[in-house]
Design a protein around this motif. Sequence first.
Motif, PDB file in Angstrom:
ATOM      1  N   ALA A 277     -23.043 116.582 -59.426  1.00  0.00           N
ATOM      2  CA  ALA A 277     -21.899 116.558 -60.195  1.00  0.00           C
ATOM      3  C   ALA A 277     -21.316 115.406 -60.774  1.00  0.00           C
ATOM      4  O   ALA A 277     -21.332 114.200 -60.118  1.00  0.00           O
TER       5      ALA A 277
ATOM      6  N   TYR B 172     -24.171 118.767 -52.158  1.00  0.00           N
ATOM      7  CA  TYR B 172     -24.083 118.167 -53.565  1.00  0.00           C
ATOM      8  C   TYR B 172     -24.031 116.529 -53.819  1.00  0.00           C
ATOM      9  O   TYR B 172     -23.006 116.097 -53.137  1.00  0.00           O
TER      10      TYR B 172
ATOM     11  N   HIS C 185     -23.040 119.494 -63.082  1.00  0.00           N
ATOM     12  CA  HIS C 185     -22.057 120.158 -63.172  1.00  0.00           C
ATOM     13  C   HIS C 185     -20.910 119.133 -63.470  1.00  0.00           C
ATOM     14  O   HIS C 185     -20.691 118.029 -62.711  1.00  0.00           O
TER      15      HIS C 185
ATOM     16  N   ARG D 249     -24.784 121.916 -66.405  1.00  0.00           N
ATOM     17  CA  ARG D 249     -24.943 123.141 -65.648  1.00  0.00           C
ATOM     18  C   ARG D 249     -23.808 124.195 -65.444  1.00  0.00           C
ATOM     19  O   ARG D 249     -24.001 125.477 -65.601  1.00  0.00           O
ATOM     20  N   SER D 250     -22.765 123.564 -65.452  1.00  0.00           N
ATOM     21  CA  SER D 250     -21.329 124.392 -65.283  1.00  0.00           C
ATOM     22  C   SER D 250     -20.309 123.149 -65.858  1.00  0.00           C
ATOM     23  O   SER D 250     -20.578 121.951 -66.100  1.00  0.00           O
TER      24      SER D 250
ATOM     25  N   THR E  32     -15.978 122.504 -65.170  1.00  0.00           N
ATOM     26  CA  THR E  32     -14.739 122.675 -64.343  1.00  0.00           C
ATOM     27  C   THR E  32     -13.632 121.808 -64.782  1.00  0.00           C
ATOM     28  O   THR E  32     -13.827 120.822 -64.994  1.00  0.00           O
TER      29      THR E  32
ATOM     30  N   TRP F  45     -20.286 126.152 -57.971  1.00  0.00           N
ATOM     31  CA  TRP F  45     -21.613 125.667 -58.289  1.00  0.00           C
ATOM     32  C   TRP F  45     -22.872 126.398 -57.358  1.00  0.00           C
ATOM     33  O   TRP F  45     -23.786 126.660 -58.013  1.00  0.00           O
TER      34      TRP F  45
ATOM     35  N   VAL G 178     -23.135 129.441 -59.427  1.00  0.00           N
ATOM     36  CA  VAL G 178     -23.970 129.289 -60.676  1.00  0.00           C
ATOM     37  C   VAL G 178     -25.364 129.207 -60.319  1.00  0.00           C
ATOM     38  O   VAL G 178     -26.220 129.745 -60.945  1.00  0.00           O
TER      39      VAL G 178
END
Length: 289
Positions: free
Chosen positions: A42, A67, A111, A134-135, A137, A284, A287
């Motif tokens: 992240a 993570y 992320h 990947r994503s 937030t 996550w 995901v």
Amino acid sequence: MTTRAAPAPSPDTRRYLLPTSRGEFAVVDVPAAPGTEPRGVALLLPGFTGSKEDFTLLHGPLAARGYRSVAVDGRGQYESDGPEDDETAYAQRELARDVLAQAEALGTPVHLVGHSLGGQIARAAVLADHSPFRSLTLMASGPAEISVSQQQRVKLLRDALAVMSMAQVWGVIQAMGPPEEVGGPARGIGGREHLRRRWLGTKPAQLLATGRQLCTEPDRVAELAAVPLPFHVLSGTHDDTWPVALLDRMALRLNARRTVVEGAEHSPNVDQPLPTARALADFWDAVAG
């Protein structure tokens, strides 16, 4: 909020300058905890007047979930260098390119998490090129400009910076009491001395340019909704910078996962770090699944 010292860092915590194609950026890098299955990486972006230390209380819980978390000072923030007086260096498109370079330097899809102003910079980076991520937030970060009351406070800060030194403005801020967006979200982490060092380390041009962005940011939610990434909108139960109802509607427009952290306000990462970290890791994990 009562002042509290940051917890002792993990022995594996690294603080260093991350070399990228756009220069070096100060980071706090915490790997997944030993014995856990590595789940991903992240990249955490702080808000206006903030710094990488705003995420101190999240690193341990995220590491326990597998993570690696890398929190970064943006260009001209605290321990990352930048020009003193050139506001063009801090245009949103330039800061977004920095984020893309940071993700590239980490060497794996990440992320992306942006708090407040960091969320709007993260959005700009994703709109420029979503492939390194990947994503996304958006933490306490709204669809467009900040509330009128916070715009007034940012304007006061920008007016003060036009005629006073950073040290003089710091004295005024302490006398007035920091508002949510102009006091820095990590007012409970590291104590007053850390906040003073962070303020004095931040470049005035960075504050002037990003303060203007907060007050003029257009609504780009429809653009973002067209990007093929999973989205997460996370906030506290109360927020003076972007009303929570506005964040609710933004989440619907993005078809995003929505988390409201009980007992938190504009900085869930500081106010309620354990449920905030749990919500991030749950998202996550979903995901990945």
